[in-house]
Enzyme design. Structure first.
Site, PDB file in Angstrom:
ATOM      1  N   ARG A  53       0.817  -1.215   0.000  1.00 39.66           N
ATOM      2  CA  ARG A  53       0.000   0.000   0.000  1.00 39.66           C
ATOM      3  C   ARG A  53       0.850   1.264   0.000  1.00 39.66           C
ATOM      4  NH1 ARG A  53      -4.545  -1.338   4.288  1.00 39.66           N
ATOM      5  NH2 ARG A  53      -2.594  -1.916   5.270  1.00 39.66           N
ATOM      6  N   LYS A 113      -3.074 -17.633  10.004  1.00 42.66           N
ATOM      7  CA  LYS A 113      -3.831 -18.647  10.752  1.00 42.66           C
ATOM      8  C   LYS A 113      -5.247 -18.195  11.072  1.00 42.66           C
ATOM      9  CE  LYS A 113      -0.633 -16.505  13.399  1.00 42.66           C
ATOM     10  NZ  LYS A 113       0.758 -16.222  12.981  1.00 42.66           N
ATOM     11  N   GLU A 137       2.969 -23.513   5.940  1.00 43.52           N
ATOM     12  CA  GLU A 137       3.947 -23.892   6.974  1.00 43.52           C
ATOM     13  C   GLU A 137       4.123 -22.787   8.004  1.00 43.52           C
ATOM     14  OE1 GLU A 137       6.121 -27.038   7.287  1.00 43.52           O
ATOM     15  OE2 GLU A 137       5.744 -25.976   9.157  1.00 43.52           O
ATOM     16  N   LYS A 213      -4.383 -21.423  15.669  1.00 42.31           N
ATOM     17  CA  LYS A 213      -3.370 -22.421  15.311  1.00 42.31           C
ATOM     18  C   LYS A 213      -3.840 -23.825  15.674  1.00 42.31           C
ATOM     19  CE  LYS A 213       0.260 -18.960  16.015  1.00 42.31           C
ATOM     20  NZ  LYS A 213       1.073 -18.317  17.097  1.00 42.31           N
ATOM     21  N   GLY A 311       8.213 -13.785  14.683  1.00 43.85           N
ATOM     22  CA  GLY A 311       9.315 -12.937  14.226  1.00 43.85           C
ATOM     23  C   GLY A 311       9.476 -13.041  12.733  1.00 43.85           C
TER      24      GLY A 311
END
Lengths: 439, 439
Positions: A53, A113, A137, A213, A311
């Site tokens: 954006r 997720k 993954e 999750k 992270g």
């Protein structure tokens, strides 16, 4: 070493949507590991278009201006792209981006997720229908290759159970409450200072991120998507420092766990809550922002996967591994797969049905007969007591009374707690925590 | 649930060589999980021929007589087989079996780390030349999918280091020495009683099995095969109970580690020896027969993989995952791959070059000036002392003197130890153990 230029090296053209923490780490790593990835996959992975954006952000990260577009719809419509990497987050635009990309014949890689938990069933149906891969993954436990372990490494196994510490913020808070004796609110404040928790802390601290999750892991293990509304989710706000102290005295650590398991009837439990686990279990030694997932398979027994669950770089490691999987087969293609292969199970247990051991903390007036009153209520519901801790207090003062209870159905425990609350000497709402023994 | 009969389901025809502990577990699991595997891979995995020397063994396990042959050469020559699973062990027949199978156009799956350590380079060259897969998930850490993690899950990473507890027998012995205070020979006897150690204990206890697996991990990480003769291998026989006690006092646990790492020069260290590791490191909490492998990648940071490293079922889980990988693509085929993709590094450091911290145990006569004499020798070699433990003794008696030393090249330490041995008050050959800090 430099990769020899070869006109035979196939080129996998990738569109990258989003340049936040993860998106920019993916861009950076596709650049820094470019030769390595080409050597390992036999394919050049080339980012051909980046949707962002804010054009300033692209400039900061070093993405050439001619590759950028402000509109993700341009990316999705680009006929040259083989793969779209969705890292814009959220569940509205991201949903449309992924669905349309699959319909346009592109493979999709996502770390989202929350989106999978909400729309996984529909998105995987779209992927299968269009025979495209939808890889994820990075959606659980960051850089730990847990999705690949479940789908491939443990393919010979029926999954009996999964226990996961999959939210680094919560594990950091519990670690600090344990090691530094902080109360929840102080540990949360410290996590915010250190950048381990967001200003809006509810997604992490109330267990929702863990529940998202857990839904992904449950889909992998049992082939169906648990609606978030039916997934029991309890966060950390009710946990007090004293609970961690008493748990330790009893030989337990306290962790926020995602628990996914099945029994011989084939019904499935999926739940997220603070849980007492034996100090001797390897999960109890997972501290700080680290994640770990313990999987029990019917052939292999217990295996555990541990590492950084969040992270930019750890998550980018997982996103890039999905890209490499497609690249390793490109231009040939693998058969597309559903997330959990097939619906192995489809009945979710209600919380009333689950059976657990419990830790129960009462605040009572210290006078003769209180323990007898409590024990009588528990006995009337066939709930056994395995140990009791009653700190010393002067007669007439209030004091905590800690009970470890044997296996009981949650419905019976709830009924017992209601009745215990009516005992005159019980001065505050009872606190209960569930125990997992990994037997 | 039953798998619908479909004339379209491809059939992957497998030859199984060997019906020992692992071979019979593979047979059993291909039978018990047949439907599951077909659902998950879209292919029927069918064992078409079994090579077994003793026909009674086949009968015991329930392998139909018409599938068996006493001669593995029959299997290798069978034109109907797509895949041969080598579980006969050893390094002579197994070598010929695998090489000929690859040359005959068959994929090969093996659990044979001793063979790979000795002949890996030649066998992978044969596989590549014939464009066949040579898969080996079961060769390291049994059921833990560590090979897949290194090749696929961490494909975006340059591997900085691998630290593995990959021999369950040794880890059991060290755990018992630590927890029950046993001496090495008593812990070994107990391991034999429990069936965790073979009558011929050298392969495990002298570190050779760990060294075989270290060579496989090193090949995956750095793309070249370390000759076993150049791989420094030290087992458990010199470890005494007192070393474990002193290590614990100093804040360390003692584990037999495979250590594989590179530095900024690109030279590689591969070594196997008893190693002190900080109690706070997650590897220190791996106890009993369990295995664990800690991998440090340049993108993802540290990830750890934990589970059962031996036994029929865990190993079968890994063998079957390799079969499923081939089946998932069958009848299409993936590109064949070399073990470590390419030679990333090719210079192995000698032990004299490696730099480590050390634990040093001396047996000294307790008299003034001994520590000063020892310290002077170390100082002359620029080796610093970080802590000292000297148990109380009466003047003139012998007593252990424990020193923790700062980083030093192994060559300097060896020279210092030679000189310390000549000090009159030092009454036995000094014992030194290396320390890993995971910094």
């Amino acid at each position: 070493m430099a990769v020899p230029v070869s006109t035979n090296t196939p080129i996998l053209r990738v569109g990258l949507a989003g340049l936040g923490t993860v998106g920019s780490a993916v861009w950076k790593r596709l650049t820094s590991q470019k030769d390595l990835l080409q050597q390992r996959t036999g394919t050049e992975i080339r980012v051909d278009q980046v949707a962002v954006r804010n054009p300033k952000r692209a400039k900061e990260i070093g993405v050439p201006e001619n590759l950028t577009t402000a509109d993700w719809r341009t990316l999705v419509a680009n006929p040259d792209l083989e793969v779209v990497v969705e890292l814009i987050g959220g569940t509205t635009d991201a949903f449309e981006l992924i669905k349309t990309s699959l319909q346009n014949g592109k493979h999709v890689i996502t770390a989202n997720k929350a989106l999978l938990a909400e729309h996984g069933a529909e998105l995987f149906a779209t992927a299968l229908k269009n025979q495209r891969h939808l890889l994820f993954e990075a959606s659980v436990a960051g850089g730990i290759p847990i999705i690949r372990a479940l789908r491939e490494g443990l393919v010979a196994n029926r999954i009996l159970s999964i226990h996961g510490i999959i939210n680094g913020t919560c594990n950091y808070i519990l670690t600090r409450m344990n090691e530094a004796g902080l109360e929840f609110k102080d540990a949360l404040a410290e996590a915010k200072e250190k950048g381990y928790a967001e200003a809006d802390d509810s997604l992490d601290v109330d267990g929702h991120d863990t529940a998202h999750k857990a839904a992904v892991l449950a889909a992998l293990a049992y082939g169906f998507w648990v609606p978030q509304g039916e997934l029991y989710t309890e966060g950390l706000r009710a946990v007090e420092k004293q609970d961690i102290v008493y748990a330790r005295k009893l030989g337990y650590g306290l962790k926020l766990l995602a628990i996914i398991k099945t029994d011989s009837d084939g019904a499935v439990e999926v739940r997220v809550h603070p849980t007492l686990i034996p100090q001797s279990n390897v999960l109890a030694s997972v501290s700080g922002v680290f994640n770990a997932v313990l999987v029990r398979g019917d052939v292999v027994g217990d295996t555990l996967y541990y590492g950084r669950g969040a992270g930019g770089d750890p998550t980018a490691s997982a996103v890039v591994s999905d890209l490499a999987q497609i690249a390793a087969h490109f231009p040939q293609e693998q058969k597309a797969r559903n997330v959990g292969h097939e619906a192995l199970h489809s009945r979710l247990k209600t919380m009333d049905e689950i059976v657990s051991r419990y830790y129960l903390r009462l605040l009572v007036v210290d006078r003769p007969g209180v323990l007898a009153d409590v024990a009588r209520v528990l006995a009337s519901r066939q709930i056994g007591i395995s140990s009791v801790i009653q700190p010393e207090a002067h007669a007439g003062e209030t004091t905590p009374l800690i009970l470890m209870l044997h296996d009981a159905p949650e419905s019976q425990l709830k009924a017992a707690i209601s009745e215990i609350s009516t005992i005159g000497a019980v001065k505050a709402p009872p606190v209960h925590l569930r125990v997992e023994d990994f037997e």
